[in-house]
Design a protein around this motif. Structure first.
Motif, PDB file in Angstrom:
ATOM      1  N   ASP A 125     -10.276  -3.596  14.926  1.00  0.00           N
ATOM      2  CA  ASP A 125      -9.942  -2.487  14.036  1.00  0.00           C
ATOM      3  C   ASP A 125     -11.026  -1.413  14.134  1.00  0.00           C
ATOM      4  N   ALA A 157      -2.424  -3.051  -3.612  1.00  0.00           N
ATOM      5  CA  ALA A 157      -1.627  -3.676  -2.557  1.00  0.00           C
ATOM      6  C   ALA A 157      -0.135  -3.389  -2.740  1.00  0.00           C
ATOM      7  N   ALA A 194       0.857  -1.196   0.000  1.00  0.00           N
ATOM      8  CA  ALA A 194       0.000   0.000   0.000  1.00  0.00           C
ATOM      9  C   ALA A 194       0.891   1.245   0.000  1.00  0.00           C
ATOM     10  N   SER A 206      -4.990   1.430  10.080  1.00  0.00           N
ATOM     11  CA  SER A 206      -5.417   0.046   9.830  1.00  0.00           C
ATOM     12  C   SER A 206      -4.458  -0.712   8.926  1.00  0.00           C
ATOM     13  N   ILE A 207      -3.298  -0.096   8.629  1.00  0.00           N
ATOM     14  CA  ILE A 207      -2.373  -0.729   7.686  1.00  0.00           C
ATOM     15  C   ILE A 207      -1.872  -2.077   8.203  1.00  0.00           C
ATOM     16  N   GLY A 237      -4.268  -9.332   7.133  1.00  0.00           N
ATOM     17  CA  GLY A 237      -5.256  -9.971   6.267  1.00  0.00           C
ATOM     18  C   GLY A 237      -4.638 -10.413   4.950  1.00  0.00           C
ATOM     19  N   PHE A 238      -3.739  -9.598   4.422  1.00  0.00           N
ATOM     20  CA  PHE A 238      -3.051  -9.917   3.164  1.00  0.00           C
ATOM     21  C   PHE A 238      -2.222 -11.189   3.301  1.00  0.00           C
ATOM     22  N   ALA A 261      -6.209  -9.574  -2.859  1.00  0.00           N
ATOM     23  CA  ALA A 261      -5.382  -8.370  -3.035  1.00  0.00           C
ATOM     24  C   ALA A 261      -5.615  -7.795  -4.426  1.00  0.00           C
ATOM     25  N   GLY A 318     -13.436  -6.360  12.387  1.00  0.00           N
ATOM     26  CA  GLY A 318     -13.258  -5.136  11.615  1.00  0.00           C
ATOM     27  C   GLY A 318     -14.186  -4.030  12.059  1.00  0.00           C
ATOM     28  N   ASP A 336      -4.614  -4.593   7.664  1.00  0.00           N
ATOM     29  CA  ASP A 336      -4.677  -4.929   6.240  1.00  0.00           C
ATOM     30  C   ASP A 336      -3.532  -5.857   5.843  1.00  0.00           C
ATOM     31  N   ASP A 347      -6.178 -12.917   2.249  1.00  0.00           N
ATOM     32  CA  ASP A 347      -7.247 -12.066   1.742  1.00  0.00           C
ATOM     33  C   ASP A 347      -6.986 -11.675   0.289  1.00  0.00           C
TER      34      ASP A 347
END
Length: 558
Positions: free
Chosen positions: A464, A54, A11, A36-37, A43-44, A50, A133, A40, A48
């Motif tokens: 989050d 991303a 990101a 929230s990075i 999750g990546f 992408a 979340g 994220d 999750d």
């Protein structure tokens, strides 16, 4: 427990390395800083989906590495062992996840250095981390999410797996029964047709491989004259031409070469080769004589072969298959005929099996319902108490678990789950989906999440910005509840509330740096003085005064 995370070109992050511990850890920062990075990125790396965003602008790929200690995650260790992905030696107590996502959109995942598909990362993640979340209150409106939450809270997995297994068995047997019943409706007509088709194919008596043999024989019989003439000509050339046959010429050459070899020994191998060729010519001639003796111009045999091939092709066209598939077709028709002949017995047996599976399923679904009802009663009391602590005095939560004995069978049982709430004293319970206030819905969702997480077995919990819509004294209660969770579990919380941040065991600040050509986000651990400054910023906004600093100190020491 998550102990380390490394983020590269993800990101708007160019490089972040964080070492994490147990307890409550909070991440704070200005609005838009990218708090929230970390969520994220986790999750990546846990599979999750992408997109192109991303990968940091200008970078070739994004990479996230996460390391977990498995001492407090027996389910994850067992899953890794089952999948043969556990580490060796000292690394058996740890789990290293890595995901790389290229600017071209292709992703690669790794568990303990071994490549795995994204589904594997996602399945493993479900045994390591529970992520709540900031918009999760929306998913809590879905019945399937509500049922999953209840089953997790009540530890109903054993009963649920039993119901799911029986449902699959019942569904398979019921489908077979329906197919057999449908076939039985026109059983007489089908039996007559099958008997005729099997009799016709039996009469043909086609053997496996016979089609190829008939084609070869037909080719020989249809060209018998040409074959005889050609073979005789070849025999003359090889041996029977008295004037100049190949065998005679080779023998003569051998004789000459052997005489010359006495003068030049290097010619001896050529003499041997000529002798071998002469022998081969004689053997080929013998073979041709035998083949000519067997060749015969037989019009009657040719006519029979052509008739046989015609019958085979006619029947193959009738069944819309290739001629050499007729024996296989016969076996399939025989099997279907046998099934129909025995269909009444099989229908009775299958009916009894479906009936028994229905009974077993209903018994298992009833046990699952009772386990859910017991769990719902406990969850109702706990969430209702939490709601009142979260600024809704007199608030009440009720999870209704309705057993639909005459309902449609499903893999998750026969229960209909409804979340109902009353946010104010004297107000009737209403479905959660019809709660009007977004702030109330957010606090109710937070109460449910905290209670459900407390009952869960996962070692790491992530919240989050679940405290959106909460403030004042309620925010302090939220912070205390999250800290209490952190006493036994690892809790990571992204928050904008100083009341929550002050309860943390550890505090990270997220900052966004905007340059002329790039924007970057960084995360840094705060010491005691830096925490005071960050809390003061969160309390006082743009201008930080000594009063806000004093308030921040009081929050940390209270």
């Amino acid at each position: 427990m998550l102990t380390y995370i490394q983020i590269r070109d993800f990101a708007i992050v160019d490089q972040i390395d964080l070492t994490l511990e147990g307890g409550l850890t909070v991440l704070t920062g200005e609005t838009g800083a990218g708090k929230s990075i970390l969520v994220d990125a986790l999750g990546f790396v846990l599979g999750d989906r992408a997109d192109t965003g991303a990968v940091r602008h200008g970078a070739a790929q994004a990479e996230v590495i996460a390391e977990f200690v498995l001492d407090d995650a027996p389910a994850a260790a067992a899953w890794l062992t089952e999948q043969d992905l556990i580490g060796e030696g000292d690394d058996a107590a740890n789990c290293l996840l890595r995901r790389v996502h290229g600017a071209d959109g292709r992703s690669r995942g790794y568990v303990n250095g071994r490549p795995v598909p994204m589904q594997t990362l996602k399945a493993l993640g479900e045994t390591l981390i529970d992520i709540h979340g900031q918009h999760e209150h929306q998913s809590l409106l879905r019945p399937d999410v509500q049922m999953t939450l209840l089953d997790g809270f009540g530890h109903c997995q054993t009963e649920g797996e039993r119901v799911e297994t029986l449902f699959r068995d019942w569904k398979g047997a019921a489908d077979r029964l329906a197919a057999l019943s449908a076939a039985n409706d026109d059983r007489t007509e089908r039996l007559d047709l099958l008997r005729y088709q099997v009799g016709e194919l039996d009469a043909l008596g086609l053997a496996p491989g016979e089609v190829a043999e008939l084609d070869a024989e037909h080719a020989r019989l249809a060209n018998a004259g040409r074959l005889i003439e050609g073979c005789q000509s070849a025999l003359d050339a090889l041996y029977e031409n008295e004037e100049a046959s190949a065998q005679q010429l080779l023998s003569s050459a051998e004789h000459v070469l052997r005489e010359l070899a006495e003068l030049d020994p290097e010619l001896a191998p050529m003499a041997e080769t000529a002798a071998t060729a002469a022998v081969n010519a004689a053997e080929a001639a013998d073979g041709l004589r035998r083949h000519l003796a067997a060749l015969d111009v037989d019009p009657e045999r040719l006519q029979w072969v052509e008739s046989r091939i015609g019958d085979i092709h006619d029947l193959a066209r009738k069944h819309h298959i290739a001629p050499d598939e007729l024996p296989t077709k016969l076996e399939r028709l025989r099997s279907e005929l046998e099934d129909l002949d025995q269909s009444e017995e099989r229908l009775d047996a299958l009916t009894r099996q479906v009936s028994q599976l229905e009974k077993d399923y209903l018994d298992a679904a009833d046990k699952l319902h009772k386990a859910r009802a017991k769990a719902a009663a406990e969850l109702n009391a706990d969430v209702s108490a939490a709601m009142q602590e979260l600024g809704m005095p007199g608030g009440q939560f009720a999870m209704e678990v309705d057993f639909q004995a005459e309902g449609r069978f499903s893999a998750r049982g026969l229960d209909r789950i409804v979340f109902a709430v009353s946010a104010n004293p004297g107000h009737p319970l209403r479905p959660l989906a019809k709660v009007a206030s977004g702030g109330e819905l957010s606090r109710i969702a937070l109460a449910i999440q905290v209670i459900a997480a407390r009952a869960g077995a996962l070692p790491s919990l992530i919240f989050d910005e679940v405290d959106t819509g909460v403030g004042g004294g309620v925010a302090e209660i939220v912070g205390r509840k999250l800290r209490a969770l952190g006493e036994a579990r690892q809790v990571l919380c992204v928050t904008h509330l100083p009341q929550v941040a002050s309860q943390a065991h550890r505090h990270f600040r997220v900052e966004k740096e905007t340059g002329k050509s790039a924007t970057r986000t960084s995360i840094a651990a705060l010491d005691d003085n830096e925490r005071i400054e960050e809390l003061a910023r969160m309390l006082g906004g743009v201008k930080i005064t000594e009063t806000t600093r004093k308030h921040a100190r009081e929050m940390l020491t209270s």
